[in-house]
Scaffold this motif. Structure first.
Motif, short mmCIF file in Angstrom:
data_model
loop_
_atom_site.label_atom_id
_atom_site.label_comp_id
_atom_site.label_asym_id
_atom_site.label_seq_id
_atom_site.Cartn_x
_atom_site.Cartn_y
_atom_site.Cartn_z
N ALA A 195 -8.07 21.42 32.30
CA ALA A 195 -7.48 20.15 32.71
C ALA A 195 -6.06 20.18 32.15
CB ALA A 195 -8.28 18.96 32.17
N ASN A 196 -5.17 20.87 32.83
CA ASN A 196 -3.90 21.26 32.24
C ASN A 196 -2.87 20.14 32.21
OD1 ASN A 196 -0.95 22.68 32.98
ND2 ASN A 196 -2.07 23.62 31.27
N TYR A 197 -2.76 19.37 33.28
CA TYR A 197 -1.63 18.43 33.33
C TYR A 197 -2.00 17.13 34.03
CZ TYR A 197 -0.96 19.73 38.27
OH TYR A 197 -1.14 19.93 39.61
N GLU A 198 -1.26 16.10 33.65
CA GLU A 198 -1.31 14.81 34.33
C GLU A 198 -0.14 14.76 35.30
OE1 GLU A 198 -2.19 11.25 35.76
OE2 GLU A 198 -3.50 12.36 34.37
N PRO A 199 -0.38 14.62 36.60
CA PRO A 199 0.71 14.73 37.59
C PRO A 199 1.91 13.84 37.31
CG PRO A 199 -1.41 14.76 38.70
CD PRO A 199 -1.70 14.46 37.25
N ARG A 200 1.70 12.62 36.90
CA ARG A 200 2.85 11.74 36.70
C ARG A 200 3.70 12.15 35.49
NH1 ARG A 200 -1.64 8.57 35.12
NH2 ARG A 200 -1.51 7.67 33.02
N LEU A 201 3.06 12.76 34.49
CA LEU A 201 3.84 13.27 33.36
C LEU A 201 4.62 14.51 33.76
CD1 LEU A 201 1.40 12.89 30.32
CD2 LEU A 201 3.24 11.37 31.03
N LEU A 202 4.00 15.38 34.53
CA LEU A 202 4.71 16.57 35.00
C LEU A 202 5.89 16.17 35.87
CD1 LEU A 202 4.82 19.68 35.36
CD2 LEU A 202 3.32 19.39 37.36
N GLU A 203 5.69 15.21 36.76
CA GLU A 203 6.75 14.79 37.67
C GLU A 203 7.94 14.20 36.91
OE1 GLU A 203 8.70 14.36 41.21
OE2 GLU A 203 6.76 15.34 40.88
N ALA A 204 7.66 13.42 35.89
CA ALA A 204 8.73 12.73 35.16
C ALA A 204 9.31 13.57 34.02
CB ALA A 204 8.21 11.41 34.60
N GLY A 205 8.70 14.70 33.73
CA GLY A 205 9.08 15.49 32.57
C GLY A 205 10.32 16.34 32.79
N PRO A 206 10.71 17.09 31.76
CA PRO A 206 11.98 17.83 31.77
C PRO A 206 11.92 19.20 32.42
CG PRO A 206 10.93 18.06 29.63
CD PRO A 206 10.05 17.14 30.44
N TYR A 207 10.74 19.64 32.87
CA TYR A 207 10.64 20.97 33.44
C TYR A 207 11.53 21.09 34.68
CZ TYR A 207 6.56 22.37 30.61
OH TYR A 207 5.72 22.71 29.59
N PRO A 208 12.13 22.25 34.91
CA PRO A 208 12.88 22.46 36.16
C PRO A 208 11.94 22.42 37.36
CG PRO A 208 12.69 24.50 34.91
CD PRO A 208 12.18 23.42 34.01
N TRP A 209 12.52 22.08 38.51
CA TRP A 209 11.71 21.92 39.72
C TRP A 209 10.87 23.15 40.06
CZ3 TRP A 209 9.74 18.30 42.57
CH2 TRP A 209 9.31 18.59 43.88
N PRO A 210 11.40 24.37 40.00
CA PRO A 210 10.55 25.53 40.33
C PRO A 210 9.32 25.66 39.42
CG PRO A 210 12.87 26.15 40.37
CD PRO A 210 12.80 24.78 39.76
N LEU A 211 9.49 25.33 38.13
CA LEU A 211 8.36 25.41 37.21
C LEU A 211 7.32 24.33 37.54
CD1 LEU A 211 6.91 26.61 34.81
CD2 LEU A 211 8.38 25.24 33.29
N LYS A 212 7.79 23.14 37.87
CA LYS A 212 6.85 22.08 38.28
C LYS A 212 6.06 22.52 39.51
CE LYS A 212 9.59 18.20 36.51
NZ LYS A 212 10.29 16.95 36.85
#
Length: 268
Positions: free
Chosen positions: A171-188
């Protein structure tokens, strides 16, 4: 009759290692911690230092650093047999350094192998590594399985997991946290793609499917440090299973593997 038990020693994007035991057989899945953390974690799990060299094997899922960062050191220090597929070894070898080649054994997706009291079966996953695979373990009529580092759980993977009383499920990630987080778009895009990781909601869907095939205990595993929280992962699973009519503590047991601590042993 001896018990079959398993526990996460470390789990998450910071490093992964899992410990399982049946009778006199002790195995590890992955080795993403350094030598000191390795010994400390096994000690916290009740394994004395002089028992570590008696571990029958380490099974590697893939070559990413959070799964093999300590492997070379551990092989040189403790001379433990290690099992992985050929493509993973070719990708991992530069990071592992030199070790006794007799310690290396190959197991490919679809292969079955007897390791002490366990029968091990490898099955392919969908992740952006050379040839990712996971494992199921059967002993004393009990079956448990690991399914982390996969962007999807297709019918083939579900078939491999069926019949497991216990599943360590990503259960790696919560989509809304990933979307709002600092990761670059390709990594997301990579994380949420079919060769990335499972979200909390996808994990909940898989839990529902596995519950129908007899799984009784789920351990949510490999949580992202940046894009998830244990409470979010747990709530998504409880909500998903609840929508399917299942009640925690009655129809299933649920826990979340800890990142930096040894998790509670689950006995089958």
């Amino acid at each position: 009759m001896s018990h079959v038990q398993a526990r996460a020693l470390r789990s998450g994007s910071s490093g992964n290692i899992y410990f399982l035991e049946a009778g006199s057989t002790r195995l590890l899945v992955d080795c993403g911690v350094n030598g000191k953390q390795f010994a400390t974690a096994l000690g916290a799990a009740g394994l004395a230092a002089d028992q570590i060299p008696k571990i029958q094997g380490i099974l590697i899922t893939h070559e990413h650093a959070d799964h093999i960062s300590g492997l070379g050191v551990i092989l040189r220090r403790y001379k433990l047999p290690v099992y992985m597929n050929r493509a993973t070894y070719m990708a991992a070898a530069p990071r592992m350094g030199r070790f006794d080649p007799e310690l290396l054994h190959f197991i490919e997706p679809g292969d079955r192998l007897a390791l002490g009291d366990f029968e091990v079966e490898a099955f392919a996953l969908s992740h952006d590594s050379a040839d990712p695979q996971a494992y199921s373990f059967t002993a004393e009529s009990a079956k448990l399985a690991f399914c982390t580092d996969t962007g999807l759980v297709d019918p083939t993977i579900l078939f491999a997991l069926q019949g497991s009383q216990l599943v360590f499920l990503e259960a790696n990630y919560e989509p809304r946290l990933l979307e709002a987080g600092p990761y670059p778009w390709p990594l997301k895009q990579r994380i949420r793609g079919n060769c990335g990781h499972l979200s909390n909601q996808k994990a909940a869907e898989v839990c529902c499917q596995l519950l129908a095939s007899g799984t009784q205990h789920f351990v949510l595993s490999h949580l992202s440090q940046e894009n998830n929280f244990p409470l979010l992962a747990r709530q998504a699973a409880v909500d998903g299973l609840g929508a399917a009519g299942a009640v925690e503590g009655v129809d299933y047991q649920l826990s979340v593997a800890q990142r930096y601590q040894v998790s509670e042993a689950i006995i089958l």
